[in-house]
Design a protein around this motif. Structure first.
Motif, PDB file in Angstrom:
ATOM      1  N   PRO A 127     -21.511  33.460  19.638  1.00  0.00           N
ATOM      2  CA  PRO A 127     -20.575  32.637  18.868  1.00  0.00           C
ATOM      3  C   PRO A 127     -20.074  33.387  17.634  1.00  0.00           C
ATOM      4  CG  PRO A 127     -22.472  31.354  19.528  1.00  0.00           C
ATOM      5  CD  PRO A 127     -22.784  32.776  19.876  1.00  0.00           C
ATOM      6  N   VAL A 128     -18.772  33.454  17.487  1.00  0.00           N
ATOM      7  CA  VAL A 128     -18.165  34.231  16.400  1.00  0.00           C
ATOM      8  C   VAL A 128     -18.181  33.415  15.111  1.00  0.00           C
ATOM      9  CG1 VAL A 128     -16.083  35.388  15.605  1.00  0.00           C
ATOM     10  CG2 VAL A 128     -16.719  35.483  18.028  1.00  0.00           C
ATOM     11  N   ARG A 129     -18.739  33.992  14.060  1.00  0.00           N
ATOM     12  CA  ARG A 129     -18.853  33.300  12.779  1.00  0.00           C
ATOM     13  C   ARG A 129     -17.649  33.587  11.889  1.00  0.00           C
ATOM     14  NH1 ARG A 129     -23.682  36.473  13.081  1.00  0.00           N
ATOM     15  NH2 ARG A 129     -25.386  35.333  14.093  1.00  0.00           N
ATOM     16  N   THR A 130     -17.478  32.714  10.899  1.00  0.00           N
ATOM     17  CA  THR A 130     -16.448  32.909   9.879  1.00  0.00           C
ATOM     18  C   THR A 130     -17.113  33.310   8.570  1.00  0.00           C
ATOM     19  OG1 THR A 130     -15.022  31.228  10.888  1.00  0.00           O
ATOM     20  CG2 THR A 130     -14.548  31.844   8.607  1.00  0.00           C
ATOM     21  N   ALA A 131     -16.748  34.471   8.045  1.00  0.00           N
ATOM     22  CA  ALA A 131     -17.295  34.922   6.762  1.00  0.00           C
ATOM     23  C   ALA A 131     -16.724  34.086   5.629  1.00  0.00           C
ATOM     24  CB  ALA A 131     -16.951  36.394   6.548  1.00  0.00           C
ATOM     25  N   ALA A 132     -17.531  33.793   4.641  1.00  0.00           N
ATOM     26  CA  ALA A 132     -17.083  33.018   3.487  1.00  0.00           C
ATOM     27  C   ALA A 132     -15.927  33.732   2.785  1.00  0.00           C
ATOM     28  CB  ALA A 132     -18.235  32.810   2.511  1.00  0.00           C
ATOM     29  N   TYR A 133     -15.034  32.951   2.213  1.00  0.00           N
ATOM     30  CA  TYR A 133     -13.861  33.539   1.571  1.00  0.00           C
ATOM     31  C   TYR A 133     -14.240  34.345   0.323  1.00  0.00           C
ATOM     32  CZ  TYR A 133      -9.513  34.316  -0.826  1.00  0.00           C
ATOM     33  OH  TYR A 133      -8.454  34.932  -1.464  1.00  0.00           O
ATOM     34  N   ALA A 134     -13.588  35.474   0.186  1.00  0.00           N
ATOM     35  CA  ALA A 134     -13.629  36.281  -1.039  1.00  0.00           C
ATOM     36  C   ALA A 134     -12.337  37.072  -1.068  1.00  0.00           C
ATOM     37  CB  ALA A 134     -14.834  37.211  -1.057  1.00  0.00           C
ATOM     38  N   ARG A 135     -11.898  37.469  -2.247  1.00  0.00           N
ATOM     39  CA  ARG A 135     -10.625  38.182  -2.362  1.00  0.00           C
ATOM     40  C   ARG A 135     -10.680  39.494  -1.594  1.00  0.00           C
ATOM     41  NH1 ARG A 135      -8.361  42.146  -5.172  1.00  0.00           N
ATOM     42  NH2 ARG A 135     -10.107  42.461  -6.605  1.00  0.00           N
ATOM     43  N   TYR A 136      -9.539  39.851  -1.021  1.00  0.00           N
ATOM     44  CA  TYR A 136      -9.455  41.098  -0.260  1.00  0.00           C
ATOM     45  C   TYR A 136      -9.821  42.312  -1.127  1.00  0.00           C
ATOM     46  CZ  TYR A 136      -5.092  42.577  -2.541  1.00  0.00           C
ATOM     47  OH  TYR A 136      -4.171  42.996  -3.464  1.00  0.00           O
ATOM     48  N   GLY A 137     -10.400  43.309  -0.501  1.00  0.00           N
ATOM     49  CA  GLY A 137     -10.722  44.546  -1.187  1.00  0.00           C
ATOM     50  C   GLY A 137     -11.952  44.511  -2.070  1.00  0.00           C
ATOM     51  N   THR A 138     -12.702  43.401  -2.060  1.00  0.00           N
ATOM     52  CA  THR A 138     -13.846  43.273  -2.972  1.00  0.00           C
ATOM     53  C   THR A 138     -15.175  43.504  -2.258  1.00  0.00           C
ATOM     54  OG1 THR A 138     -14.027  40.896  -2.550  1.00  0.00           O
ATOM     55  CG2 THR A 138     -12.603  41.604  -4.380  1.00  0.00           C
ATOM     56  N   PRO A 139     -16.195  43.928  -3.001  1.00  0.00           N
ATOM     57  CA  PRO A 139     -17.531  44.035  -2.417  1.00  0.00           C
ATOM     58  C   PRO A 139     -18.035  42.688  -1.914  1.00  0.00           C
ATOM     59  CG  PRO A 139     -17.421  45.232  -4.502  1.00  0.00           C
ATOM     60  CD  PRO A 139     -16.153  44.436  -4.403  1.00  0.00           C
ATOM     61  N   GLU A 140     -17.605  41.610  -2.564  1.00  0.00           N
ATOM     62  CA  GLU A 140     -18.027  40.270  -2.144  1.00  0.00           C
ATOM     63  C   GLU A 140     -17.552  39.959  -0.732  1.00  0.00           C
ATOM     64  OE1 GLU A 140     -18.309  40.627  -6.428  1.00  0.00           O
ATOM     65  OE2 GLU A 140     -16.609  40.956  -5.076  1.00  0.00           O
ATOM     66  N   LEU A 141     -16.322  40.365  -0.427  1.00  0.00           N
ATOM     67  CA  LEU A 141     -15.810  40.136   0.923  1.00  0.00           C
ATOM     68  C   LEU A 141     -16.588  40.978   1.931  1.00  0.00           C
ATOM     69  CD1 LEU A 141     -13.830  38.902   2.897  1.00  0.00           C
ATOM     70  CD2 LEU A 141     -12.211  40.727   2.332  1.00  0.00           C
ATOM     71  N   ALA A 142     -16.866  42.217   1.577  1.00  0.00           N
ATOM     72  CA  ALA A 142     -17.628  43.086   2.476  1.00  0.00           C
ATOM     73  C   ALA A 142     -19.015  42.506   2.750  1.00  0.00           C
ATOM     74  CB  ALA A 142     -17.741  44.485   1.885  1.00  0.00           C
ATOM     75  N   ASP A 143     -19.658  41.945   1.722  1.00  0.00           N
ATOM     76  CA  ASP A 143     -20.981  41.340   1.892  1.00  0.00           C
ATOM     77  C   ASP A 143     -20.912  40.104   2.784  1.00  0.00           C
ATOM     78  OD1 ASP A 143     -22.112  43.266   0.278  1.00  0.00           O
ATOM     79  OD2 ASP A 143     -22.178  42.005  -1.517  1.00  0.00           O
ATOM     80  N   ALA A 144     -19.882  39.282   2.582  1.00  0.00           N
ATOM     81  CA  ALA A 144     -19.717  38.078   3.403  1.00  0.00           C
ATOM     82  C   ALA A 144     -19.461  38.462   4.853  1.00  0.00           C
ATOM     83  CB  ALA A 144     -18.568  37.225   2.857  1.00  0.00           C
TER      84      ALA A 144
END
Length: 220
Positions: A127-144
């Motif tokens: 099952p494909v998950r959805t990563a939590a939103y974070a602004r593009y280009g940020t370490p937060e998005l990469a972690d999510a």
């Protein structure tokens, strides 16, 4: 690209550009949105920021080390470089494709996991998950993204798009296309008034996952 560059690097760059152009031709990105990369040893070749894919040539190759330091080319790497580097640091992937595919992005705004409407989910590891939103280009998005990719080869990015990886760019791109199709299928089935699509069980998906191990042509 300099004549001094190894043929493996030149070949990988051609594949990166071809895949990026394919994503635009197939409608998975608009303009310069989305990005593509391939790993050759400790070098990551990645599409540059804000340059139309049809303008990229051999001399425009962009390469960075796994630490993010640019070691090849003059064009600036994509702003989504943290996504790509995180995948390479944490998996054995050799290719990453990131798109803004319409149906997959729409689904990313609706669910935290793509419903099991088809066994194509097995191609992505489950099952494909959805990563939590974070602004593009940020370490937060990469972690999510990394959290959503656990045990998977693809995920959705909330209100953003998709990320898939593979052993080759062809494989990563095929997973992107399958993910977009899966999301389109669920959206289509889910709009019939008064009806809800039937879903597969995890046991049924596991059965497909096992069957896929013997799928395709034997390697001679």
């Amino acid at each position: 690209m300099s004549e001094q560059q190894p043929e493996s690097v030149a070949r990988a760059w051609r594949e990166v550009v071809d895949t990026a152009r394919r994503s635009a031709a197939d409608g998975l990105v608009v303009g310069t949105s989305g990005n593509v990369s391939a790993r050759v040893g400790d070098l990551v070749l990645v599409t540059p920021s804000g340059v139309p894919y049809d303008r990229l040539g051999p001399e425009d190759a962009v390469g960075v080390g796994l630490d993010g330091h640019q070691v090849l080319g003059k064009l600036r790497p994509t702003s989504e470089l943290p996504l790509h580097l995180t995948v390479y640091r944490e998996t054995d992937a050799a290719a990453v494709v990131h798109t803004h595919a319409v149906h997959a992005t729409a689904v990313s705004t609706l669910v935290t996991e793509v419903p099991l409407v088809h066994y194509a989910a097995a191609i992505l590891g489950g099952p494909v998950r959805t990563a939590a939103y974070a602004r593009y280009g940020t370490p937060e998005l990469a972690d999510a993204m990394l959290t959503a990719l656990r045990g998977r080869t693809g995920c959705l990015l909330a209100n953003h798009g998709t990320v898939t990886h593979g052993a080759t760019l062809d494989q990563a791109y095929e997973r992107t296309a399958q993910l977009e199709w899966l999301c389109r299928l669920w959206l289509t089935a889910n709009v019939v008034p008064g009806l809800s699509p039937s879903l597969l069980s995890r046991a049924q998906l596991d059965e497909v996952t096992e069957a896929l191990k013997g799928y395709g042509q034997e390697k001679g």
